[in-house]
Design a protein around this motif. Structure first.
Motif, short mmCIF file in Angstrom:
data_model
loop_
_atom_site.label_atom_id
_atom_site.label_comp_id
_atom_site.label_asym_id
_atom_site.label_seq_id
_atom_site.Cartn_x
_atom_site.Cartn_y
_atom_site.Cartn_z
N LEU A 119 0.83 -1.22 0.00
CA LEU A 119 0.00 0.00 0.00
C LEU A 119 0.86 1.26 0.00
O LEU A 119 0.56 2.23 -0.70
CB LEU A 119 -0.93 0.01 1.22
CG LEU A 119 -2.05 -1.03 1.23
CD1 LEU A 119 -2.80 -1.00 2.55
CD2 LEU A 119 -3.01 -0.81 0.06
N VAL A 120 1.92 1.25 0.79
CA VAL A 120 2.80 2.42 0.87
C VAL A 120 3.54 2.63 -0.45
O VAL A 120 3.68 3.75 -0.94
CB VAL A 120 3.82 2.27 2.03
CG1 VAL A 120 4.87 3.37 1.99
CG2 VAL A 120 3.10 2.27 3.37
N MET A 121 3.98 1.53 -1.09
CA MET A 121 4.82 1.62 -2.28
C MET A 121 4.06 1.66 -3.60
O MET A 121 4.66 1.87 -4.64
CB MET A 121 5.80 0.45 -2.29
CG MET A 121 6.76 0.48 -1.13
SD MET A 121 7.88 -0.90 -1.20
CE MET A 121 8.73 -0.55 -2.73
N ALA A 122 2.75 1.44 -3.56
CA ALA A 122 1.95 1.39 -4.79
C ALA A 122 2.20 2.64 -5.64
O ALA A 122 2.33 3.75 -5.13
CB ALA A 122 0.47 1.26 -4.45
N LYS A 123 2.30 2.43 -6.94
CA LYS A 123 2.52 3.51 -7.91
C LYS A 123 3.76 4.35 -7.58
O LYS A 123 3.78 5.55 -7.76
CB LYS A 123 1.29 4.42 -7.99
CG LYS A 123 0.03 3.70 -8.40
CD LYS A 123 -1.16 4.63 -8.41
CE LYS A 123 -2.43 3.87 -8.73
NZ LYS A 123 -3.62 4.70 -8.62
N GLY A 124 4.81 3.68 -7.10
CA GLY A 124 6.05 4.39 -6.81
C GLY A 124 5.91 5.41 -5.69
O GLY A 124 6.44 6.51 -5.78
N PHE A 125 5.18 5.05 -4.65
CA PHE A 125 4.91 5.90 -3.48
C PHE A 125 3.95 7.05 -3.81
O PHE A 125 3.79 7.96 -3.02
CB PHE A 125 6.20 6.49 -2.89
CG PHE A 125 7.13 5.46 -2.31
CD1 PHE A 125 6.96 5.01 -1.02
CD2 PHE A 125 8.17 4.96 -3.06
CE1 PHE A 125 7.83 4.06 -0.48
CE2 PHE A 125 9.04 4.01 -2.53
CZ PHE A 125 8.87 3.56 -1.24
N LYS A 126 3.31 7.01 -4.97
CA LYS A 126 2.41 8.10 -5.37
C LYS A 126 0.97 7.75 -5.00
O LYS A 126 0.08 7.70 -5.85
CB LYS A 126 2.56 8.38 -6.85
CG LYS A 126 3.92 8.94 -7.20
CD LYS A 126 4.04 9.34 -8.65
CE LYS A 126 5.35 10.05 -8.88
NZ LYS A 126 6.38 9.21 -9.45
N THR A 127 0.77 7.49 -3.72
CA THR A 127 -0.54 7.21 -3.15
C THR A 127 -0.62 7.98 -1.84
O THR A 127 0.41 8.49 -1.37
CB THR A 127 -0.71 5.70 -2.86
OG1 THR A 127 0.29 5.33 -1.90
CG2 THR A 127 -0.57 4.86 -4.11
N PRO A 128 -1.79 8.08 -1.22
CA PRO A 128 -1.87 8.79 0.07
C PRO A 128 -0.89 8.23 1.12
O PRO A 128 -0.17 9.00 1.76
CB PRO A 128 -3.32 8.61 0.50
CG PRO A 128 -4.07 8.50 -0.80
CD PRO A 128 -3.14 7.75 -1.72
N LEU A 129 -0.83 6.91 1.27
CA LEU A 129 0.09 6.33 2.25
C LEU A 129 1.55 6.57 1.85
O LEU A 129 2.41 6.81 2.70
CB LEU A 129 -0.17 4.84 2.42
CG LEU A 129 -1.31 4.44 3.35
CD1 LEU A 129 -1.43 2.93 3.46
CD2 LEU A 129 -1.14 5.04 4.74
#
Length: 199
Positions: A119-129
């Motif tokens: 969850l944190v790393m999804a989309k190269g860290f380009k998420t809320p988390l």
């Protein structure tokens, strides 16, 4: 390409960033100068990637060097802030070792990654988390510096009601990043032990 990579514009920006960080150190107790020099070094971090893409000057050395500059600067700040600040940056250096061995795709989580890390790393860290985690890594030492030197008192709008939630937000972000870092370090050690077993 060879040694010409060393003179790529993004890497020259990197050398300048290191010089700015070095110049900031004697001014640690003079926040105006320190934040101007250190802050400029941090702000320039966004430009090296831009110029690397714009001028087609991406390189393995540049990708490595960019992270090294961040770790040197942030590590220096942690060490100046606290007697045990070294341990904060030690985790980041160990993580860098682990991620660097995974190659350019280290930001792409595999199936083996724990759910929270994905969850944190999804989309190269380009998420809320991911945003919260990256904010904690970069923002927490600067916020703690400002708090330690009493800079927040200069801004009446930064009442404890505003300030404490911001610091808590950054601490949560740093904890999220720490969870990902520990996973990478553990995976790296397991990989080394597996190699030993198979050799």
């Amino acid at each position: 390409m060879g040694y010409s990579v060393l003179l790529f514009v993004p890497n020259v920006i990197g050398y300048f960033r290191l010089c700015l960080f070095g110049a900031s150190l004697p001014f640690f107790t003079e926040p105006g100068w320190f934040l101007a020099l250190y802050g400029t070094s941090v702000a320039l971090d966004g430009f090296d990637g831009y110029f690397a893409r714009k001028l087609n000057q991406t390189s393995r050395f540049g990708a490595w060097f960019d992270v090294v500059i961040d770790l040197i600067s942030r590590g220096g700040l942690w060490c100046l802030l606290y007697k045990y600040g070294y341990f904060m940056i030690l985790v980041e250096w160990l993580t860098f070792t682990a991620t660097h061995t995974r190659g350019a795709n280290w930001k792409i989580p595999d199936e083996e990654f724990p759910h929270l890390c994905k969850l944190v790393m999804a989309k190269g860290f380009k998420t809320p988390l991911g945003f919260i985690a990256i904010s904690g890594v970069h923002g927490l030492p600067i916020a703690l510096y400002c708090q330690q030197l009493g800079l927040f008192q200069l801004f009446p709008v930064l009442t404890p009601t505003v300030l404490y939630p911001v610091i808590i937000f950054l601490i949560i972000g740093r904890i999220l990043a720490f969870r990902v870092e520990i996973f990478y370090i553990q995976s790296h050690i397991k990989g080394l032990l597996l190699e030993e077993e198979n050799s």
